[in-house]
Design a protein around this motif. Structure first.
Motif, PDB file in Angstrom:
ATOM      1  N   THR A  90      -9.813  -9.859  -3.271  1.00  0.00           N
ATOM      2  CA  THR A  90      -9.172  -8.534  -3.351  1.00  0.00           C
ATOM      3  C   THR A  90     -10.016  -7.546  -4.139  1.00  0.00           C
ATOM      4  OG1 THR A  90      -7.152  -9.847  -3.623  1.00  0.00           O
ATOM      5  CG2 THR A  90      -6.917  -7.457  -3.706  1.00  0.00           C
ATOM      6  N   GLU A  91     -10.478  -7.965  -5.323  1.00  0.00           N
ATOM      7  CA  GLU A  91     -11.218  -7.034  -6.172  1.00  0.00           C
ATOM      8  C   GLU A  91     -12.714  -7.077  -5.902  1.00  0.00           C
ATOM      9  OE1 GLU A  91      -9.537  -4.908  -7.852  1.00  0.00           O
ATOM     10  OE2 GLU A  91      -7.687  -5.935  -7.337  1.00  0.00           O
ATOM     11  N   LYS A 124       0.859  -1.185   0.000  1.00  0.00           N
ATOM     12  CA  LYS A 124       0.000   0.000   0.000  1.00  0.00           C
ATOM     13  C   LYS A 124       0.888   1.225   0.000  1.00  0.00           C
ATOM     14  CE  LYS A 124      -3.677   2.482   0.231  1.00  0.00           C
ATOM     15  NZ  LYS A 124      -4.548   2.578  -0.946  1.00  0.00           N
ATOM     16  N   VAL A 125       0.745   2.024  -1.051  1.00  0.00           N
ATOM     17  CA  VAL A 125       1.556   3.239  -1.181  1.00  0.00           C
ATOM     18  C   VAL A 125       0.616   4.424  -1.241  1.00  0.00           C
ATOM     19  CG1 VAL A 125       3.243   4.451  -2.592  1.00  0.00           C
ATOM     20  CG2 VAL A 125       3.334   1.951  -2.435  1.00  0.00           C
ATOM     21  N   TYR A 126       0.868   5.382  -0.405  1.00  0.00           N
ATOM     22  CA  TYR A 126       0.103   6.621  -0.432  1.00  0.00           C
ATOM     23  C   TYR A 126       0.890   7.680  -1.178  1.00  0.00           C
ATOM     24  CZ  TYR A 126      -3.023   4.722   3.112  1.00  0.00           C
ATOM     25  OH  TYR A 126      -3.928   3.949   3.784  1.00  0.00           O
ATOM     26  N   PRO A 127       0.171   8.664  -1.711  1.00  0.00           N
ATOM     27  CA  PRO A 127       0.903   9.753  -2.392  1.00  0.00           C
ATOM     28  C   PRO A 127       1.878  10.412  -1.428  1.00  0.00           C
ATOM     29  CG  PRO A 127      -1.437   9.906  -2.846  1.00  0.00           C
ATOM     30  CD  PRO A 127      -1.272   8.841  -1.816  1.00  0.00           C
ATOM     31  N   ARG A 148      -7.597  -2.854   7.382  1.00  0.00           N
ATOM     32  CA  ARG A 148      -8.615  -2.244   6.514  1.00  0.00           C
ATOM     33  C   ARG A 148      -8.583  -2.851   5.127  1.00  0.00           C
ATOM     34  NH1 ARG A 148      -8.725   3.618   5.908  1.00  0.00           N
ATOM     35  NH2 ARG A 148     -10.938   3.326   5.535  1.00  0.00           N
ATOM     36  N   GLY A 158     -11.657  -5.110   3.436  1.00  0.00           N
ATOM     37  CA  GLY A 158     -12.254  -4.634   2.185  1.00  0.00           C
ATOM     38  C   GLY A 158     -12.619  -3.172   2.188  1.00  0.00           C
ATOM     39  N   LEU A 159     -12.037  -2.415   3.108  1.00  0.00           N
ATOM     40  CA  LEU A 159     -12.354  -0.988   3.179  1.00  0.00           C
ATOM     41  C   LEU A 159     -11.300  -0.121   2.522  1.00  0.00           C
ATOM     42  CD1 LEU A 159     -13.676  -0.778   6.834  1.00  0.00           C
ATOM     43  CD2 LEU A 159     -15.004  -0.706   4.744  1.00  0.00           C
ATOM     44  N   LEU A 160     -10.188  -0.736   2.159  1.00  0.00           N
ATOM     45  CA  LEU A 160      -9.093   0.027   1.564  1.00  0.00           C
ATOM     46  C   LEU A 160      -8.536  -0.809   0.428  1.00  0.00           C
ATOM     47  CD1 LEU A 160      -7.349   2.597   1.950  1.00  0.00           C
ATOM     48  CD2 LEU A 160      -5.864   1.248   3.421  1.00  0.00           C
ATOM     49  N   GLU A 161      -8.364  -0.158  -0.701  1.00  0.00           N
ATOM     50  CA  GLU A 161      -7.867  -0.887  -1.864  1.00  0.00           C
ATOM     51  C   GLU A 161      -6.344  -0.971  -1.776  1.00  0.00           C
ATOM     52  OE1 GLU A 161      -8.784   1.151  -5.471  1.00  0.00           O
ATOM     53  OE2 GLU A 161      -9.066  -0.687  -6.594  1.00  0.00           O
ATOM     54  N   PRO A 162      -5.769  -2.136  -1.906  1.00  0.00           N
ATOM     55  CA  PRO A 162      -4.297  -2.214  -1.865  1.00  0.00           C
ATOM     56  C   PRO A 162      -3.705  -1.723  -3.175  1.00  0.00           C
ATOM     57  CG  PRO A 162      -5.215  -4.369  -2.317  1.00  0.00           C
ATOM     58  CD  PRO A 162      -6.383  -3.450  -2.143  1.00  0.00           C
ATOM     59  N   THR A 163      -2.494  -1.265  -3.123  1.00  0.00           N
ATOM     60  CA  THR A 163      -1.791  -0.887  -4.348  1.00  0.00           C
ATOM     61  C   THR A 163      -1.435  -2.139  -5.138  1.00  0.00           C
ATOM     62  OG1 THR A 163      -0.858   1.008  -3.192  1.00  0.00           O
ATOM     63  CG2 THR A 163       0.173   0.390  -5.273  1.00  0.00           C
ATOM     64  N   ALA A 164      -1.072  -3.178  -4.410  1.00  0.00           N
ATOM     65  CA  ALA A 164      -0.765  -4.464  -5.066  1.00  0.00           C
ATOM     66  C   ALA A 164      -0.963  -5.561  -4.048  1.00  0.00           C
ATOM     67  CB  ALA A 164       0.664  -4.459  -5.590  1.00  0.00           C
ATOM     68  N   GLY A 165      -1.057  -6.791  -4.555  1.00  0.00           N
ATOM     69  CA  GLY A 165      -1.173  -7.921  -3.642  1.00  0.00           C
ATOM     70  C   GLY A 165      -2.554  -8.514  -3.649  1.00  0.00           C
ATOM     71  N   GLU A 216     -12.178   2.728   0.110  1.00  0.00           N
ATOM     72  CA  GLU A 216     -11.339   3.866  -0.250  1.00  0.00           C
ATOM     73  C   GLU A 216     -10.426   3.451  -1.400  1.00  0.00           C
ATOM     74  OE1 GLU A 216      -9.489   5.622   3.181  1.00  0.00           O
ATOM     75  OE2 GLU A 216      -7.886   6.437   1.924  1.00  0.00           O
ATOM     76  N   ASP A 235      -7.448   3.293  -4.126  1.00  0.00           N
ATOM     77  CA  ASP A 235      -6.003   3.501  -4.089  1.00  0.00           C
ATOM     78  C   ASP A 235      -5.637   4.597  -5.096  1.00  0.00           C
ATOM     79  OD1 ASP A 235      -3.148   2.275  -5.464  1.00  0.00           O
ATOM     80  OD2 ASP A 235      -3.277   2.575  -3.299  1.00  0.00           O
TER      81      ASP A 235
END
Lengths: 297, 1189
Positions: free
Chosen positions: A66-67, A9-12, A45, A49-56, B565, B567
């Motif tokens: 995941t999706e 998970k990467v945030y800006p 999270r 399922g409340l936060l979309e991962p950047t990958a994985g 939320e 990404d």
């Protein structure tokens, strides 16, 4: 079985909250231990399922969710770290609403079910009161009640014992232990005692990475015989110890600084005696980034 | 108080507000608005609209003030309310209060700091606004620049900013902040701008009936927060001349200054009160109430509980509707707790009752409210209110889980997203229903007060259920989609407000059509005689479009509803073409139906009678024929034979007939023209019985007879064609002047709808900004010699009209009814003229009839409210006009009602037609003569307009309309009495004062109907002037003169204008010198007196009293004036003279600008001095011409 495969998970910024977390969590109680900002809540999270991962990927019982987070929501009991309720509803109405949203039912009927759940979290006396009048601990217990409701396959509790007094904490431990017998329960916490009491295995997470995947006994064994405890009265000596030793604990006992250190090679320093290693000692040693892996056996 | 801490808070809040998108959305909207307004779209109604005439500048202080009022009210109010009202609520949601208030920061520093930050921000926006206005007004390219731009003056922007911009912004900031601080409920914050918008736009800005006393008018001016009412009532309503508006600085009076200060003070007081409360409670309230809220746990609770498995719980995924029901239930509970609803309901109640009780119809008469008219009339208000409410409630509902912190649990439940959206939408729909019910109750109250019209739910259910509800669905879906995509309540507000403003702008510019008119703003017209027949298909398609578009928006909302939320990196990937395409494909099925409907509707509009194609046809008609045919000599009709078959269900007709055309010119006619209609098809012509193919010049048919028509000779032109009226659909709703519908039929020979018209039609193909040319300037002696007719056929003709159609209808035309037969479900009637006419009409309906002695009123059986009064007027007209002017030459005088799709009345010979909203649905005032006066006016046209047809040129139409108004005064005086006559005179005098245009008003002999102010001169001033002339000449003398005038010009090929009338009447005047002076002042000049009284005093003089006052003539005309010292009220509510009244009179004459002191001796103690108690002198601002003693 819950499988987490290389979750990132990467945030800006960029800020890497998770840097490739991979875990396999079987049925039973599993702990997630780490300091504030380690990435525990982010991980929880994502799994919830409340936060979309950047990958994985997140795979529950062989199914990739995941999706399609809605697939996990029907099998999930979730108590987040921070949450609120509709202030104008009573505890009873709020819990009932949540049970309806979760599709929970019982042969005894909704009313009895709600009453039964509230009784189990010691909120029966406040069922008719509006949530806005609840104390912090009472809201936490209401949150617990909704998290354990239904027949979830996966329960995630994030810092669940915050705001609970010892009696409530004990009641909670019993509830979770009962639930963990047949389902996956992930307990995310920074309170080591919770893990030591409840979890057969736990992961230590630091700066978005899993640094250890271990049982409490194994953790203690890693540092067994190499924990020393002593008293340091002089502040400058204390500073010296903190600076030069791997300190696992430094507290005031009867007005004097009691320090526990991990000393893998040289034995007990002067003024220190060997003591039994605790899970807390193991946690602090594992959390330190400067302890070489070969030192830990 | 620490200024340092206060300024810290202010700076922090200012930085926040300057960064937030909502502020910049306002800046953009305001800048775009002033840019668009710089085109001159919104201008002071003054000046001369003629080419080269002096126009009102957009750069004057008055113009800038007007624009500032509107923009602050319509735009700033919502944005200020959101920013100020939500400031503390936002801090609560962010939970910063605990930390902030654990510092030395006091409540006052906190509040004042935040308010200061907000104020600086919005005052900065105001500065940007005026800067943009200055640039747009003075620098933007504008083809009208020379006319509407004056020299730059910084005062023109600064003074309106300070007077009309700053006080309302201060007031709104203070009050909304106070409400947000005190109650912490967002919806209450939104009540304020909505309440002000409704109250001002629909009431305070333009409600000013003639009976409103100056004192109450000033009260309303004082309380209106934006200052527009004061500006309008004090300076704009009575035209002071374009020179004044362009150059003068706004003269502020004490009322304005003090009221602005008071408004700001009230806002500040509210803020102070809220801050005091906040200071007391912010660190915990001392008091039992709060303490009671703390729940005490029981003394001991068992640690060990029964096992969970005893509960035998199962979990699953709730079904769509089950989930929606559960969500809706909780949402409704939240709504019930929200106080906003309890405030909006009385607001809409008051608005409904107030607006409808005072609604004015044609000729400034009050209108009766019927269920259908009320339902349609309230649509705009309900649309605006409910759409604003839905915007706020939907955004708040969408936000609720996040703002309470519940989202992290809520979004992780298995309830379907569709259930959430559906449940929330249903709950918000209940809100709309509650508002509709409140409005309905208000309408019921109005109808109960009226006590005349039965209450029926059907029209409300039809209009609000089928027309209004789709609007709400569309809007709610749109807002939901916006909220789902934006995921931010303020962005949602911004999007919603932009959508509303943009829609309003397109409407205001006249560019709206059925495809985009999602809110049906002013698009529907109700008639009790058959609702929505005119645009039914377009209406149905539009509503279906609204509903299906709502479904599409909900699909978009579901697609983008953020339970998880997203990404940020994946968001970027989502904009890749493939991802976009996938999204578009997933939404395409939902967009299919509304797209098809919109396209079909667009095709309908594109083919309809207000389409671009039709505009082009009209333009081509004008372009092709103007030069050749406009002034070409034409024959005149001497006989008409017509066979008209009507099919109201299909709006179609078949017309077959002949015109006998005679050459009344002094030269042979080699060619002549007849104009047809683009709504005809299968047109065939004959000439003297032989088939003929005239040249078709885009609807003008040019005939070349085999031999020129010699002077005095005639030819017979035959025609046959099919047609539809209307043909296709209109552009955006509204009414229609002539139509064939199941509700009724109205066709006139003024246009080429069902018969051709002779010659070139000067009205067709004229567009206001493109090719409207100014009327011909006639020489002063144009009327000498033969003057052609102003309208209709110059010579009268005989007519025989056969009309057939469904049996259920009655068919009226001019003349006498020769036969009326029914066969096989078809009724065939034949009307033929018993005396020649100059025009004719056909009107049909399913009527009841009230017969009189040589009169008949044909009316919708449900519209019985005013029939007796109208029949009385018709009978009175037939009796008294015949005595005064000429015997009525035809056998019967009929009055026929048609559906209110057009609002006019026309006095065709023997067959007057009235729209249902004229007379039939007029609400009688207690001194009632509204229905009577309208009927009297139209009946007078039998004499003034038919028997004497006015001449073409300036002063012509006054012979028709002005004399009809004068006839009305006479008839009211004769039949109803003094009080109704005085009231009627006062009402038309007020209308003249309100609608005259000082700069462009010409002498009555020069009035040609080309200027906006000409109408009131033609009707109201002319009626009054003839009434004054009667006083001057003497009643018997003038009536004798008018009688002889009728005789002289009745069959005369020379048609009279005003100069002819005044010249004709001169010999009947006892004092020709006085007559000449009067005529010169009132007919050949523009001069009206205006009287002001001052220094009123009374003193006892023995057994008697004397009353004194100074009287000044602020106007321009010199007239003998009666002043009366009075006691008591002269007439009661019913117009009956009261016993307590007494007056004593003196007569003076004041020239322009002259002042005199008047002393009046009375045998009673007088209360006040009034001017002209019998209403025999036309004057301006009569209401102010009195003084209390």
């Amino acid at each position: 079985m819950l499988e987490l495969r290389n979750l990132q998970k990467v945030y800006p910024g960029p800020v890497a909250a998770l840097s490739g977390v991979s875990l396999e969590v079987p049925v039973g109680m599993f702990g997630l231990l780490g300091p504030n900002g380690a990435g525990k809540t982010t991980l929880m999270r994502i799994v919830a399922g409340l936060l979309e991962p950047t990958a994985g990927q997140v795979i529950l019982d062989g199914e990739d969710v995941t999706e399609a987070p809605q697939k996990i929501w029907s099998r999930l009991g979730y108590l987040p770290q921070e949450f609120g309720f509709y202030p104008h509803l009573t505890g009873e109405a709020m819990l009932r609403h949540l049970l309806e949203l979760k599709g929970v039912s019982s042969p005894q009927g909704m009313k009895k079910l709600v009453a039964g759940l509230l009784e189990r979290v010691n909120l029966g006396f406040a069922a008719k009161r509006k949530v806005k009048a609840y104390s912090g601990g009472m809201r936490q217990r209401l949150g617990l009640a909704q998290a354990i409701a239904g027949n979830p396959r996966l329960i995630i509790v994030d810092e669940p014992t915050a705001g609970l007094d010892p009696e409530e904490r004990f009641r909670f431990y019993r509830l979770l232990a009962e639930l963990a017998a047949e389902r996956i329960v992930i307990l995310s916490t920074h309170i080591v005692e919770d893990v030591s009491v409840l979890c057969s295995r736990f992961a230590v997470i630091r700066a978005g990475k899993v640094v250890a995947l271990i049982s409490p006994a194994q953790a203690r064994a890693l540092i067994a015989g190499r924990i020393y405890q002593g008293r340091v009265d002089n502040p400058s000596d204390l500073e010296e110890v903190l600076r030069t030793r791997w300190v696992t604990q430094s507290i005031l006992v009867e007005g004097r600084n009691q320090v526990r250190i991990f000393e893998p090679e040289t034995g007990a320093p002067a003024g220190f005696a060997a003591v039994e290693a605790t899970l807390e000692d193991a946690y602090f040693v594992l959390m330190r980034g400067d302890v070489p892996a070969e030192v830990l056996r | 108080m620490s200024l340092r801490r206060l300024s810290l808070v202010a700076r922090a809040d200012l930085a926040f507000h300057l960064r937030r998108p909502l502020t910049w959305i306002l800046v953009v909207i305001v800048v775009l608005s002033v840019w668009m307004l710089a085109s001159g779209f919104l201008r002071i109604q003054s000046g001369d609209s003629a080419v080269g005439g002096t126009k009102a500048w957009i750069t004057s202080e008055f113009a800038v003030a007007q624009v500032t009022c509107f923009l602050v009210a319509l735009l700033y109010s919502f944005f200020v309310a959101v920013a100020a009202g939500m400031a503390v609520i936002q801090d609560d949601e962010r939970k910063v209060g605990e930390i902030l208030h654990a510092t030395p920061l006091t409540a006052w520093e906190y509040v004042f700091g935040k308010v200061a930050g907000i104020l600086v921000c919005f005052l900065a926006v105001l500065v940007i606004h005026q800067l943009a206005a200055g640039i747009a007004n003075h620098l933007l390219p504008n083809d009208k620049a020379d006319e509407i731009r004056g020299p730059f003056s910084i005062a023109a922007y600064v003074i309106p900013t300070l007077a009309f911009g700053v006080p309302p912004i201060l007031f709104l900031t203070f009050t909304t902040f106070a409400v947000g601080l005190r109650f912490r409920k967002p919806i209450l914050v939104f009540v304020i701008p909505v309440a002000f918008l409704l109250g001002c736009a629909f009431f305070l800005w333009d409600w000013s009936p003639t009976w409103l006393s100056p004192k109450w008018n000033r009260v309303l001016m004082a309380i209106e927060p934006f200052g527009f009412r004061w500006l309008n009532e004090t300076h704009l309503k009575v035209d002071r001349g374009v020179e004044f508006y362009n150059k003068a600085s706004i003269p502020f009076d004490a009322l304005f200054v003090w009221s602005r200060a008071a408004i700001v003070a009230i806002g500040a007081a509210a803020l102070a009160a809220a801050t005091r409360h906040f200071a007391r409670t912010m660190r915990g309230t001392a008091g039992a109430k709060r303490a009671r809220g703390i729940v005490a746990p029981p003394a001991a609770a068992p640690v060990l509980t029964r096992p969970l498995r005893d509960l035998a719980m199962r979990s699953g995924v709730p079904a769509l509707l089950t989930g929606a029901r559960d969500v809706a239930r909780v949402e409704l509970r939240e709504l019930r707790n929200a106080p906003g609803l309890y405030l909006f309901v009385p607001l809409i109640l008051l608005q409904t009752i107030g607006a409808n009780w005072t609604d004015l119809g044609p000729f400034g008469t009050l209108l009766l409210a019927t269920p259908g008219t009320l339902a349609v009339r309230m649509m705009n208000t309900l649309t605006l209110l409910v759409c604003l409410l839905l915007l706020f409630y939907t955004a708040e509902s969408h936000q609720r889980e996040r703002s309470t912190g519940f989202a992290s649990i809520y979004d992780a439940t298995p309830v379907r997203t569709g259930s959430i959206l559906l449940g929330k939408s249903v709950a918000n729909a209940v809100l709309a229903v509650v508002i509709l019910v409140a409005c309905f109750l208000g309408c019921v109250v109005v109808m109960l007060f009226q006590g005349k019209v039965p209450i029926r739910i059907g029209p409300f259910a039809l209009v609000w259920g089928l027309l209004l509800f789709p609007t709400f669905l569309f809007w709610a879906g749109f807002v939901l989609a916006a909220a789902s995509i934006a995921r931010n309540r303020y962005a949602t507000y911004g999007i919603g407000l932009i959508a509303l403003i943009a829609t309003g702008w397109v409407q205001a510019k006249g560019k709206m059509n059925w495809v985009f008119n999602w809110n049906l703003w002013s698009a529907t017209t109700w008639t009790d005689m058959g609702p929505f027949e005119l645009s039914r298909r377009a209406l149905v398609m539009n509503r279906l479009f609204a509903v299906t578009a709502a479904v599409f928006f909900i699909a978009v909302a579901a697609r983008f509803y953020g339970r998880r939320e997203a990404d940020p990196i994946r968001i970027v990937h989502a904009f890749r073409p493939r991802a976009l395409w996938r999204t578009a494909l997933s939404l395409a099925p939902w967009a299919l139906v509304p797209t098809v409907l919109a396209s079909a509707l667009g095709v309908q509009v594109g083919r309809g009678y207000q389409s671009k194609a039709m505009e082009k046809k009209a333009h081509d008609y004008w372009k092709q024929n103007l030069a050749t045919w406009k002034d070409a000599p034409q024959p005149e009709i001497v006989d008409v034979v017509l066979d008209l078959k009507l099919d109201p269900e299909k709006s179609s007709f078949h017309s077959k007939g002949t015109f006998r055309l005679s050459n009344h010119n002094d030269r042979p006619l080699k060619r002549f023209a007849l104009t047809g209609s683009p709504f005809w098809s299968d047109v065939t012509w004959t000439l003297d019985g032989a088939e003929c193919k005239p040249e078709n010049r885009t609807g003008l048919y040019a005939f070349v007879p085999p031999a020129p028509i010699a002077p005095g000779d005639a030819v017979t032109v035959g025609f046959e064609f099919d047609g539809s009226v209307p043909k296709g659909t209109n552009k955006n709703g509204g009414g229609l002047e002539e139509f064939i519908l199941p509700a009724g039929v109205v066709l006139t020979s003024f246009s080429s709808t069902f018969v051709p018209i002779v010659g070139y039609d000067e009205t067709w193909g004229i567009e206001e900004d493109k090719n409207r040319y100014e009327p011909r300037v006639y020489p002063d002696d144009f009327y000498e010699g033969r003057t052609e007719a102003a309208f209709g056929s110059g010579s009268a003709f005989t007519a025989r009209v056969t009309i057939s159609g469904p049996e259920a209808y009655r068919y009226n035309s001019v003349g006498i009814l020769e036969s009326d037969k029914v066969e096989n479900g078809t009724r065939t009637v034949v009307w033929s003229t018993d005396r020649k006419v100059r025009f004719f009409n056909v009107v049909a309906g399913k009527w009841a009839v009230k017969q009189g002695d040589g009169t008949a009123v044909y009316y919708n059986p449900s519209h019985t409210y005013n029939i007796d009064d109208m029949a009385l007027a018709l009978q009175g007209a037939r009796t008294y006009y015949a005595q005064w002017f000429q015997p009525y030459p035809w056998k019967e005088l009929k009055l026929s009602q048609f559906p209110g799709l057009a609002t006019y009345a026309q006095g065709f010979p023997t067959n007057i037609t009235f729209s249902e909203s004229i007379g039939f649905l007029t609400r009688e005032e207690t001194t009632g003569n509204a229905a009577f006066s309208i009927t009297a006016h139209e009946a007078a046209h039998q004499w003034w307009g038919n028997m004497v047809l006015p001449g073409k040129g300036p002063g012509g139409n006054l012979i028709s309309e002005g004399m009809s108004h004068f006839s009305t005064i006479l008839l009211i005086d004769q039949v109803k009495g003094l009080s109704p006559r005085i009231e009627f005179c006062k009402r038309i005098e007020e209308r003249y004062g309100e609608f005259r245009q000082v700069d462009s008003e010409k002498a009555m002999v020069k009035i040609d109907g080309s200027k906006p102010g000409d109408t009131t001169v033609t009707y109201d001033k002319m009626g009054w002037v003839m009434w004054m002339l009667l006083q001057q000449m003497g009643r018997d003398e003038i009536l004798r003169g008018l009688h002889d005038f009728q005789t002289a010009y009745g069959e005369n090929p020379d048609h009279p204008v005003l100069q002819d009338l005044v010249a004709f009447l001169r010999p009947y005047a006892a004092d020709p010198v006085a007559y000449d002076a009067f005529v010169k002042q009132w007919f050949f000049e523009v001069a009206v007196p205006e009287y002001a009284l001052d220094k009123g005093a009374k003193a006892k003089d023995g057994a008697a009293w004397t009353a004194t006052a100074t009287v000044t003539n602020k106007g321009a005309a010199t007239m003998p004036l009666v002043l009366a010292a009075v006691k008591g009220e002269r007439f009661d509510d019913k117009g009956v003279a009261t016993k307590d009244y007494a007056d004593a009179r003196e007569t003076i004459t004041l020239a322009k600008g002259e002042t005199k002191t008047v002393t009046i001796r009375c045998s009673f103690e007088p209360e006040r001095i009034v001017v002209d108690p019998d209403a025999v002198v036309l004057q301006l601002n009569r209401k102010n011409a009195l003084v209390k003693l």
